[in-house]
Each structure stands twice: as C-alpha cells, then as structure tokens.
Design a protein around this motif. Structure first.
Motif, PDB file in Angstrom:
ATOM      1  N   GLY A  42       0.816  -1.193   0.000  1.00  0.00           N
ATOM      2  CA  GLY A  42       0.000   0.000   0.000  1.00  0.00           C
ATOM      3  C   GLY A  42       0.858   1.254   0.000  1.00  0.00           C
ATOM      4  N   PRO A  43       0.213   2.414   0.086  1.00  0.00           N
ATOM      5  CA  PRO A  43      -1.232   2.586   0.299  1.00  0.00           C
ATOM      6  C   PRO A  43      -2.030   2.429  -0.982  1.00  0.00           C
ATOM      7  N   ASP A  44      -3.321   2.056  -0.819  1.00  0.00           N
ATOM      8  CA  ASP A  44      -4.203   1.973  -1.978  1.00  0.00           C
ATOM      9  C   ASP A  44      -4.847   3.334  -2.223  1.00  0.00           C
ATOM     10  N   ASN A  45      -5.847   3.377  -3.062  1.00  0.00           N
ATOM     11  CA  ASN A  45      -6.498   4.641  -3.399  1.00  0.00           C
ATOM     12  C   ASN A  45      -7.180   5.300  -2.212  1.00  0.00           C
ATOM     13  N   MET A  46      -7.470   4.490  -1.185  1.00  0.00           N
ATOM     14  CA  MET A  46      -8.119   5.009   0.016  1.00  0.00           C
ATOM     15  C   MET A  46      -7.102   5.319   1.115  1.00  0.00           C
ATOM     16  N   GLY A  47      -5.809   5.153   0.781  1.00  0.00           N
ATOM     17  CA  GLY A  47      -4.772   5.416   1.767  1.00  0.00           C
ATOM     18  C   GLY A  47      -4.633   4.323   2.806  1.00  0.00           C
ATOM     19  N   ARG A  48      -5.099   3.133   2.490  1.00  0.00           N
ATOM     20  CA  ARG A  48      -5.057   2.024   3.444  1.00  0.00           C
ATOM     21  C   ARG A  48      -4.019   0.990   3.028  1.00  0.00           C
ATOM     22  N   PHE A  49      -3.620   0.183   4.006  1.00  0.00           N
ATOM     23  CA  PHE A  49      -2.549  -0.791   3.801  1.00  0.00           C
ATOM     24  C   PHE A  49      -3.067  -2.205   4.087  1.00  0.00           C
ATOM     25  N   ARG A  50      -2.310  -3.170   3.617  1.00  0.00           N
ATOM     26  CA  ARG A  50      -2.650  -4.576   3.842  1.00  0.00           C
ATOM     27  C   ARG A  50      -1.371  -5.345   4.160  1.00  0.00           C
ATOM     28  N   ILE A  51      -1.486  -6.355   5.032  1.00  0.00           N
ATOM     29  CA  ILE A  51      -0.357  -7.231   5.370  1.00  0.00           C
ATOM     30  C   ILE A  51      -0.543  -8.559   4.645  1.00  0.00           C
ATOM     31  N   GLU A  52       0.497  -9.052   3.996  1.00  0.00           N
ATOM     32  CA  GLU A  52       0.409 -10.276   3.208  1.00  0.00           C
ATOM     33  C   GLU A  52       1.638 -11.144   3.450  1.00  0.00           C
ATOM     34  N   ASP A  53       1.490 -12.443   3.210  1.00  0.00           N
ATOM     35  CA  ASP A  53       2.668 -13.309   3.210  1.00  0.00           C
ATOM     36  C   ASP A  53       3.204 -13.371   1.786  1.00  0.00           C
ATOM     37  N   ASP A  54       4.194 -14.222   1.561  1.00  0.00           N
ATOM     38  CA  ASP A  54       4.803 -14.292   0.227  1.00  0.00           C
ATOM     39  C   ASP A  54       4.146 -15.326  -0.684  1.00  0.00           C
ATOM     40  N   SER A  99      -7.791  -4.588   5.020  1.00  0.00           N
ATOM     41  CA  SER A  99      -7.195  -3.275   4.786  1.00  0.00           C
ATOM     42  C   SER A  99      -7.302  -2.444   6.056  1.00  0.00           C
ATOM     43  N   MET A 100      -6.304  -1.574   6.283  1.00  0.00           N
ATOM     44  CA  MET A 100      -6.266  -0.802   7.530  1.00  0.00           C
ATOM     45  C   MET A 100      -5.494   0.492   7.343  1.00  0.00           C
ATOM     46  N   PRO A 101      -5.730   1.472   8.220  1.00  0.00           N
ATOM     47  CA  PRO A 101      -4.921   2.687   8.179  1.00  0.00           C
ATOM     48  C   PRO A 101      -3.510   2.398   8.687  1.00  0.00           C
ATOM     49  N   GLU A 102      -2.601   3.300   8.382  1.00  0.00           N
ATOM     50  CA  GLU A 102      -1.187   3.080   8.689  1.00  0.00           C
ATOM     51  C   GLU A 102      -0.927   2.880  10.175  1.00  0.00           C
ATOM     52  N   ASP A 103      -1.655   3.596  11.034  1.00  0.00           N
ATOM     53  CA  ASP A 103      -1.354   3.507  12.467  1.00  0.00           C
ATOM     54  C   ASP A 103      -1.753   2.169  13.084  1.00  0.00           C
ATOM     55  N   GLU A 104      -2.503   1.353  12.347  1.00  0.00           N
ATOM     56  CA  GLU A 104      -2.897   0.044  12.873  1.00  0.00           C
ATOM     57  C   GLU A 104      -1.944  -1.074  12.452  1.00  0.00           C
ATOM     58  N   ILE A 105      -0.993  -0.758  11.597  1.00  0.00           N
ATOM     59  CA  ILE A 105      -0.105  -1.789  11.051  1.00  0.00           C
ATOM     60  C   ILE A 105       0.738  -2.491  12.122  1.00  0.00           C
TER      61      ILE A 105
END
Length: 259
Positions: A42-54, A99-105
């Motif tokens: 991320g961030p995506d178009n909404m400014g949110r992020f996602r955590i993923e594995d490989d 998906s989540m905002p940056e401060d929740e990562i």
C-alpha cells in the motif's frame, strides 16, 4: 527488562522497501528453518494498507501432506483465519489481512506473525506424524484400560506361519490371544484380514484379530464390508476412543470380566 526485550525482538527485524511496499523479515523461523517474513503493501487509493505473506505458507503446508480441502481441516483453517482477521486466496496462494490505516499496522503485524506461526503447527499433522500419534495414543489407551489383567506384546508375530506381525498381541489368563492391527490405511486392514484367514484356516491358531481404525474414512465401503465379515472386530478410534478400546477389552477379557 522491557527495554532489553524490545531490543532482542527489534534487532532481528529487517525492513526494506520493495515495489509493493515494505518487506519485513523477523527473527522467527518456519518449519524449514527459513526466516518468517511478510509484506506491508500500500497505500491503496483510500490510503489504506494490507499485510500479506509471500504466497508460500499454505502451499508449503499442503506439500507437507496436509489436505486443506477436507471438511475438518477446512473448518479449522477458516476458524483460525477468522480469529486473526485474515483471508486466504486459493488462486494466488496468499494470506492477507484486512485493509487498515497506517497507524494500525504495528499491532496487526504482530497478529499476522502469530497467525503464520500457528499455521506451521498444521505440519505436525502430516500423515507420518499422525500415524505415530495414533499408534502412541491407541497403545497407551489399551494399556491403561487393561492394566495388569493381560500381557501385551508390541510388534509381535501371531505365529511363525502368519506373514504380517500384529501391532499388539494381547492375552489374558485363560483366554485366547487377541491380535490388534492399528490401521491408518486400507493396506493395514487387508493385512489384518489375511492374518485372520491364516489363523482360521491354515494354522488353526487360537487367536482373534481386531483392526483398530484410526478414523471412519480409513477404509472404503467395499473394503469395510469385506473386512467386517472376516475380522473379529473393527472399531474406530477417532471420536469415540473410549468405546473403541472397550471393544478390544471385551474381546481380550470376555464380556463379564470387562464389565
């Protein structure tokens, strides 16, 4: 203490920028001793992020022999993913957070690492390990129920003429011996049937043969019919361990002495 603990964890954390976002490597290791890592995209178009594995965690578990399509395993996996707020894309093989905002990562990343570590435990349920566990649990349960009322020998031939050795030969005073085959496969059930036929029609050895099935799905319907008509008993261990062992107890001791 808090400072030292934070230092110990953080010193092993490696963060580097990649095209999709950040690649993070931790100090934890997977079952193949590779470092456990994940991505923050991320961030995506909404400014949110996602955590993923490989995309290798679930394929690696399946490669170890875990059938994720079985009803029991699928329900367990869905429950685990729901607990950690993650999802699994079977097409890409990737595990993803919401998906989540940056401060929740940071907090979400800790939960995601916990999920990856818990998923590694599924490898402990490979057929080879499950077989070992079933054998240990079944023998322990049988020994506990019978106690000193019978002699129990492991991996012993029924007689020199019978090709397949039993997992257990059990004999109580004044009773004929009982051969127990611990069956994780149809092959083992067939060996029990061959042994039963041999002691009945060839060697005339006084012996009852029991195939203790690991689970109901161990044998097909066709083989179940064939084996049921020939073996002394064929109880199922999974889900009703106590009754399965009591069935063997009755065969070893007789109904009155087992009651």
């Amino acid at each position: 203490m808090k400072r030292e603990l934070c230092k110990a964890f953080c010193e092993q954390l490696n963060v580097r920028a990649v095209k999709a976002g950040l690649a993070i490597s931790t100090g934890f290791t997977l079952s193949d001793l590779e470092p456990l890592g994940f991505y923050v995209t991320g961030p995506d178009n909404m400014g949110r992020f996602r955590i993923e594995d490989d995309g290798t965690t679930m394929p690696m578990i399946e490669a170890a022999g875990i059938d994720l399509e079985s009803k029991t395993r699928k329900e367990a996996l869905d429950q685990l993913l729901g607990e950690y707020g993650a999802s699994y894309d079977a097409d890409s093989g990737e595990l993803k957070s919401l998906s989540m905002p940056e401060d929740e990562i940071p907090a979400a990343a800790l939960k995601f690492v916990s999920l990856l570590l818990r998923l590694q435990d599924l490898i402990l349920l490979t057929p080879e390990r499950a077989s070992s566990s079933f054998r240990e649990d079944a023998i322990k349960a049988i020994r506990t129920v019978l106690g000193d009322r019978a002699v129990i020998l492991e991996d012993t031939a029924i007689s020199p003429e019978v090709e397949f050795p039993a997992d257990l030969i059990i004999q109580a005073a004044g009773r004929e011996k009982v051969a127990v085959f611990l069956a994780m496969s149809e092959q083992r059930v067939l060996e029990a049937v061959v042994a039963q036929m041999a002691v009945t029609y060839e060697t005339e050895t006084p012996c009852s043969v029991v195939a203790l099935l690991d689970r109901d799905s161990t044998v097909s319907r066709k083989l179940r019919q064939k084996a049921s008509n020939r073996l002394t008993a064929m109880p199922i261990f999974e889900g009703d361990e106590k009754a399965a062992v009591q069935r063997i107890e009755r065969e070893v001791l007789g109904r009155q002495r087992a009651a």
